[in-house]
Design an enzyme around this catalytic site. Sequence first.
Site, PDB file in Angstrom:
ATOM      1  N   GLU A   1     -26.237 -13.746   2.550  1.00  0.00           N
ATOM      2  CA  GLU A   1     -25.895 -13.490   3.949  1.00  0.00           C
ATOM      3  C   GLU A   1     -26.656 -12.269   4.475  1.00  0.00           C
ATOM      4  OE1 GLU A   1     -24.282 -15.549   5.746  1.00  0.00           O
ATOM      5  OE2 GLU A   1     -23.787 -16.832   4.051  1.00  0.00           O
TER       6      GLU A   1
ATOM      7  N   GLU B   1     -32.781 -20.762   4.650  1.00  0.00           N
ATOM      8  CA  GLU B   1     -31.814 -20.776   3.557  1.00  0.00           C
ATOM      9  C   GLU B   1     -32.460 -20.401   2.229  1.00  0.00           C
ATOM     10  OE1 GLU B   1     -28.863 -20.739   4.082  1.00  0.00           O
ATOM     11  OE2 GLU B   1     -28.163 -22.202   5.528  1.00  0.00           O
TER      12      GLU B   1
END
Length: 250
Positions: free
Chosen positions: A129, A187
Amino acid sequence: MKKTMIAALVAVTGLSGCVSNDTSGLLGAGMTAFKGVTLSKAELQAQASLSAEQMDAQSKLSPANSRYSKRLARLTKDLTSIDGTPLNFAVYESDEINAFAMPDGTVRVYSGLMDVMDDAELVAVIGHEIGHVKYEHSLNQFKTAYLTEAAKQAAVAAGGKVGALASSQYGDIGTKFLSAQFSQQDELESDVYGVEVLCQLGMNPYAAARAQQKLMKHAGNGGGLFSSHPATDTRIEKAQQAAANASCQS
């Protein structure tokens, strides 16, 4: 610049589907949309902080003396900033298996995620994150969410009530931000950064791949990390490769 502003106004009124004689109101809406396009990183981070405050107010924050908060504080004590952006951590008490980071350095971890991850796996997810902040993936997603809310003001302009964003709108921005889909490239880039964070903290870099495997195992629960950060066999393979090539492995 005038052409850009006109284009922004046309876009925002087109999104609203409204036509109004309140030209001052529509101009205000158009200017808000234009500002959304041209906001600096610092301005977007300030807006993100307002959104984070509203999300915190709407969620059940775990108290500082809870086992969840103490665990998170212990694991993140050496994660204080990323490229000059201070990081702040807190736990949302919810069964949802989720976590997110906003461009202002806000990092929120759901207790449901903490319940299914061991320490290293949890750090891998948190590092992932933070990677979205480092590489400005979250900044771009927040900018889009902000512009969407600015566009909604054009509809309000028909009643002559264009003004500053309300607290509820900041909550809406947060909702749109959390539901945004990152690209596969984003990602994978953040997955690799999660491995780097594990190395920085002296943890097993292969925990990143284990975390991905657990996310796939619990994918039946739906929502959260499963919709915005879908785990795949490719990502697990890339995480294993990143761990094998990690600096702490040499």
